[in-house]
Design an enzyme around this catalytic site. Structure first.
Site, PDB file in Angstrom:
ATOM      1  N   ARG A 127     -19.679  52.965  -3.127  1.00 25.04           N
ATOM      2  CA  ARG A 127     -20.042  52.641  -4.517  1.00 25.04           C
ATOM      3  C   ARG A 127     -21.512  52.502  -4.828  1.00 25.04           C
ATOM      4  NH1 ARG A 127     -16.706  47.430  -6.716  1.00 25.04           N
ATOM      5  NH2 ARG A 127     -18.576  47.018  -7.598  1.00 25.04           N
TER       6      ARG A 127
ATOM      7  N   ARG B  19     -18.448  48.436   2.538  1.00 29.74           N
ATOM      8  CA  ARG B  19     -17.098  48.823   1.935  1.00 29.74           C
ATOM      9  C   ARG B  19     -17.212  50.217   1.540  1.00 29.74           C
ATOM     10  NH1 ARG B  19     -15.787  45.678  -3.542  1.00 29.74           N
ATOM     11  NH2 ARG B  19     -18.151  45.832  -3.920  1.00 29.74           N
TER      12      ARG B  19
ATOM     13  N   LYS C 181     -11.374  40.198  -4.230  1.00 27.60           N
ATOM     14  CA  LYS C 181     -10.601  40.187  -5.078  1.00 27.60           C
ATOM     15  C   LYS C 181      -9.864  41.266  -5.433  1.00 27.60           C
ATOM     16  CE  LYS C 181     -13.970  39.847  -8.349  1.00 27.60           C
ATOM     17  NZ  LYS C 181     -15.150  39.969  -7.243  1.00 27.60           N
TER      18      LYS C 181
ATOM     19  N   ARG D 103     -16.168  36.633 -17.008  1.00 24.48           N
ATOM     20  CA  ARG D 103     -17.241  36.482 -15.932  1.00 24.48           C
ATOM     21  C   ARG D 103     -18.401  35.665 -16.571  1.00 24.48           C
ATOM     22  NH1 ARG D 103     -16.609  41.552 -13.192  1.00 24.48           N
ATOM     23  NH2 ARG D 103     -18.167  41.400 -11.196  1.00 24.48           N
TER      24      ARG D 103
ATOM     25  N   ARG E  93     -26.415  40.878  -8.217  1.00 23.54           N
ATOM     26  CA  ARG E  93     -24.957  40.629  -8.821  1.00 23.54           C
ATOM     27  C   ARG E  93     -24.557  39.035  -8.262  1.00 23.54           C
ATOM     28  NH1 ARG E  93     -22.179  45.359  -5.660  1.00 23.54           N
ATOM     29  NH2 ARG E  93     -20.320  44.454  -6.232  1.00 23.54           N
TER      30      ARG E  93
HETATM   31  P1  AP5 Z   1     -13.238  43.730  -2.242  1.00 23.04           P
HETATM   32  O1  AP5 Z   1     -11.618  43.481  -2.347  1.00 23.04           O
HETATM   33  O2  AP5 Z   1     -13.664  45.207  -2.729  1.00 23.04           O
HETATM   34  O3  AP5 Z   1     -14.161  42.657  -3.013  1.00 23.04           O
HETATM   35  P2  AP5 Z   1     -14.076  42.394  -4.489  1.00 23.04           P
HETATM   36  O4  AP5 Z   1     -14.364  40.832  -4.797  1.00 23.04           O
HETATM   37  O5  AP5 Z   1     -13.129  43.155  -5.300  1.00 23.04           O
HETATM   38  O6  AP5 Z   1     -15.767  43.033  -4.924  1.00 23.04           O
HETATM   39  P3  AP5 Z   1     -16.365  43.487  -6.049  1.00 23.04           P
HETATM   40  O7  AP5 Z   1     -17.686  44.135  -5.592  1.00 23.04           O
HETATM   41  O8  AP5 Z   1     -15.563  44.889  -6.641  1.00 23.04           O
HETATM   42  O9  AP5 Z   1     -16.597  42.561  -7.183  1.00 23.04           O
HETATM   43  P4  AP5 Z   1     -17.540  42.615  -8.259  1.00 23.04           P
HETATM   44  O10 AP5 Z   1     -17.141  41.482  -9.037  1.00 23.04           O
HETATM   45  O11 AP5 Z   1     -19.014  42.704  -7.889  1.00 23.04           O
HETATM   46  O12 AP5 Z   1     -17.535  44.161  -8.871  1.00 23.04           O
HETATM   47  P5  AP5 Z   1     -16.715  44.705 -10.041  1.00 23.04           P
HETATM   48  O13 AP5 Z   1     -16.251  46.031  -9.730  1.00 23.04           O
HETATM   49  O14 AP5 Z   1     -15.751  43.679 -10.669  1.00 23.04           O
HETATM   50  O15 AP5 Z   1     -13.645  43.632  -0.787  1.00 23.04           O
HETATM   51  C1  AP5 Z   1     -14.907  43.790  -0.508  1.00 23.04           C
HETATM   52  C2  AP5 Z   1     -15.236  44.344   1.124  1.00 23.04           C
HETATM   53  O16 AP5 Z   1     -14.745  43.308   1.848  1.00 23.04           O
HETATM   54  C3  AP5 Z   1     -14.207  45.534   1.175  1.00 23.04           C
HETATM   55  O17 AP5 Z   1     -14.598  46.223   1.831  1.00 23.04           O
HETATM   56  C4  AP5 Z   1     -12.977  44.767   1.807  1.00 23.04           C
HETATM   57  O18 AP5 Z   1     -12.385  45.595   2.707  1.00 23.04           O
HETATM   58  C5  AP5 Z   1     -13.751  43.689   2.657  1.00 23.04           C
HETATM   59  N1  AP5 Z   1     -12.728  42.592   2.794  1.00 23.04           N
HETATM   60  C6  AP5 Z   1     -11.985  41.921   1.642  1.00 23.04           C
HETATM   61  N2  AP5 Z   1     -11.310  40.979   2.025  1.00 23.04           N
HETATM   62  C7  AP5 Z   1     -11.684  40.730   3.418  1.00 23.04           C
HETATM   63  C8  AP5 Z   1     -11.194  39.537   4.165  1.00 23.04           C
HETATM   64  N3  AP5 Z   1     -10.446  38.702   3.983  1.00 23.04           N
HETATM   65  N4  AP5 Z   1     -12.071  39.790   5.617  1.00 23.04           N
HETATM   66  C9  AP5 Z   1     -12.871  40.875   5.651  1.00 23.04           C
HETATM   67  N5  AP5 Z   1     -13.103  41.812   4.969  1.00 23.04           N
HETATM   68  C10 AP5 Z   1     -12.467  41.741   3.711  1.00 23.04           C
HETATM   69  O19 AP5 Z   1     -17.872  44.904 -11.089  1.00 23.04           O
HETATM   70  C11 AP5 Z   1     -18.854  45.786 -10.959  1.00 23.04           C
HETATM   71  C12 AP5 Z   1     -19.647  45.768 -11.933  1.00 23.04           C
HETATM   72  O20 AP5 Z   1     -19.342  46.292 -13.490  1.00 23.04           O
HETATM   73  C13 AP5 Z   1     -20.711  44.607 -12.302  1.00 23.04           C
HETATM   74  O21 AP5 Z   1     -21.788  44.463 -11.444  1.00 23.04           O
HETATM   75  C14 AP5 Z   1     -20.909  44.547 -13.857  1.00 23.04           C
HETATM   76  O22 AP5 Z   1     -22.090  45.405 -13.960  1.00 23.04           O
HETATM   77  C15 AP5 Z   1     -19.673  44.985 -14.373  1.00 23.04           C
HETATM   78  N6  AP5 Z   1     -18.699  44.458 -14.760  1.00 23.04           N
HETATM   79  C16 AP5 Z   1     -17.358  44.277 -14.292  1.00 23.04           C
HETATM   80  N7  AP5 Z   1     -16.859  43.416 -15.219  1.00 23.04           N
HETATM   81  C17 AP5 Z   1     -17.673  42.744 -15.903  1.00 23.04           C
HETATM   82  C18 AP5 Z   1     -17.734  41.824 -16.881  1.00 23.04           C
HETATM   83  N8  AP5 Z   1     -16.601  40.807 -17.191  1.00 23.04           N
HETATM   84  N9  AP5 Z   1     -18.774  41.314 -17.650  1.00 23.04           N
HETATM   85  C19 AP5 Z   1     -19.919  42.026 -17.432  1.00 23.04           C
HETATM   86  N10 AP5 Z   1     -20.029  42.902 -16.641  1.00 23.04           N
HETATM   87  C20 AP5 Z   1     -18.993  43.453 -15.948  1.00 23.04           C
END
Ligand code: AP5
Length: 266
Positions: free
Chosen positions: A215, A186, A75, A151, A226
């Site tokens: 992270r 990552r 994402k 979410r 997660r």
């Molecule tokens: P990346 O692009 O970083 O993936 P992402 O989908 O953004 O992953 P996140 O881990 O950030 O998502 P998340 O939803 O778990 O975390 P968030 O920060 O929202 O890519 C990942 C890796 O893959 C990178 O190294 C990249 O280079 C590689 N990659 C990407 N595309 C690729 C491809 N095509 N091929 C190969 N490699 C590739 O949330 C964190 C925490 O915050 C949650 O756990 C929760 O505690 C809280 N939180 C956030 N939002 C909410 C909400 N709405 N409600 C409740 N809690 C929340």
């Protein structure tokens, strides 16, 4: 709290900026695939759809995009490209919460324990923040790209109750077994916000490599927590957006995934 897009900057445009009148209706068409610091950018970018003015001088509604998918489905990586292409404000709830934790705000203090364990932050902590941020003028003027929200069903219903409806919902599909490898490899550049992967997207130089950070929730154990939360809630969120959702294969290379997402938005 202020948002901080992962790409390190946010494209903000003045009220004169308009999207082509053809864009918004097209964004509603079903897609074939299934599967803190804000910088003002006053100059108009001519290489982007965001810079295209309607020939009739009428501004179409700016795009309102939700991107969803499992942890590490790509994402944030795709949002770096999407915000550049469409000139929308990128709002990542994960980044917003991490910034709040770092700043030691009351929201950050409430969220920290949940995030450290890989659990979802309670709905009442996050919903108000997102609704307030979406009501700000930059989001209303240039549109938004919401990453990591909603979410849960309660979050989706809260958006709907506030009259906040997306024009498109993008869903990146990646099997669980690929996600753990993506998570543990990552790394993020704290200076630019750019996302890297030690194997799939290595840094361009030794200088960048030396400053990359990991992270605290990017361990295999927390990734599994997660993922469990994601699978528990996502079906209910999907059902709220059935007519707007497009599924894209997120296992393809980054550029190919982006091309697919663009097709979904056309
Ligand atoms: P990346 O692009 O970083 O993936 P992402 O989908 O953004 O992953 P996140 O881990 O950030 O998502 P998340 O939803 O778990 O975390 P968030 O920060 O929202 O890519 C990942 C890796 O893959 C990178 O190294 C990249 O280079 C590689 N990659 C990407 N595309 C690729 C491809 N095509 N091929 C190969 N490699 C590739 O949330 C964190 C925490 O915050 C949650 O756990 C929760 O505690 C809280 N939180 C956030 N939002 C909410 C909400 N709405 N409600 C409740 N809690 C929340």
């Amino acid at each position: 709290i202020n948002h901080r897009p992962r790409g390190g900057h946010t494209m903000l445009y003045g009220p004169l900026l308009a999207f082509t009148a053809a864009w918004a209706p097209a964004a509603l068409m079903p897609c074939v695939s299934r599967g803190e610091t804000q910088q003002h950018m006053p100059q108009q970018r001519t290489n982007s759809r965001a810079a295209v003015m309607s020939t009739e001088g009428l501004a179409a509604a700016p795009p309102r995009i939700i991107i969803c998918g499992a942890p590490a489905s790509g994402k944030g990586t795709q949002c770096e490209l999407l915000k550049e292409e469409y000139g929308v404000v990128h709002l990542s709830t994960g980044d917003m919460l991490r910034a709040a934790v770092k700043a030691g705000t009351p929201v950050g203090e409430q969220a920290k324990g949940y995030m450290d364990r890989g659990e979802l932050v309670p709905d009442d902590v996050i919903i108000g923040i997102v609704k307030d941020r979406l009501a700000e003028s930059d989001c209303e003027q240039t549109g938004w790209l919401l990453d990591g929200f909603p979410r849960t069903e309660a979050q989706a219903k809260a958006l709907a109750a506030a009259g906040i409806t997306p024009t498109k919902v993008l869903y990146l599909q990646v099997p669980d077994e690929m996600l753990v490898e993506r998570v543990v490899g990552r790394r993020t550049d704290p200076e630019t916000g750019k996302i890297y992967h030690l194997k799939f997207a290595p840094p361009e130089s030794d200088e960048v490599a030396a400053r990359l950070t990991q992270r605290s929730d990017d361990t295999e154990e927390k990734c599994r927590v997660r993922l469990q939360a994601f699978h528990e809630h996502m079906a209910a969120v999907e059902s709220c957006y059935q007519s707007l959702i497009s599924y894209t294969d997120g296992t393809k290379p980054k550029a190919q995934v982006f091309a697919e997402l663009q097709k979904c938005l056309e």
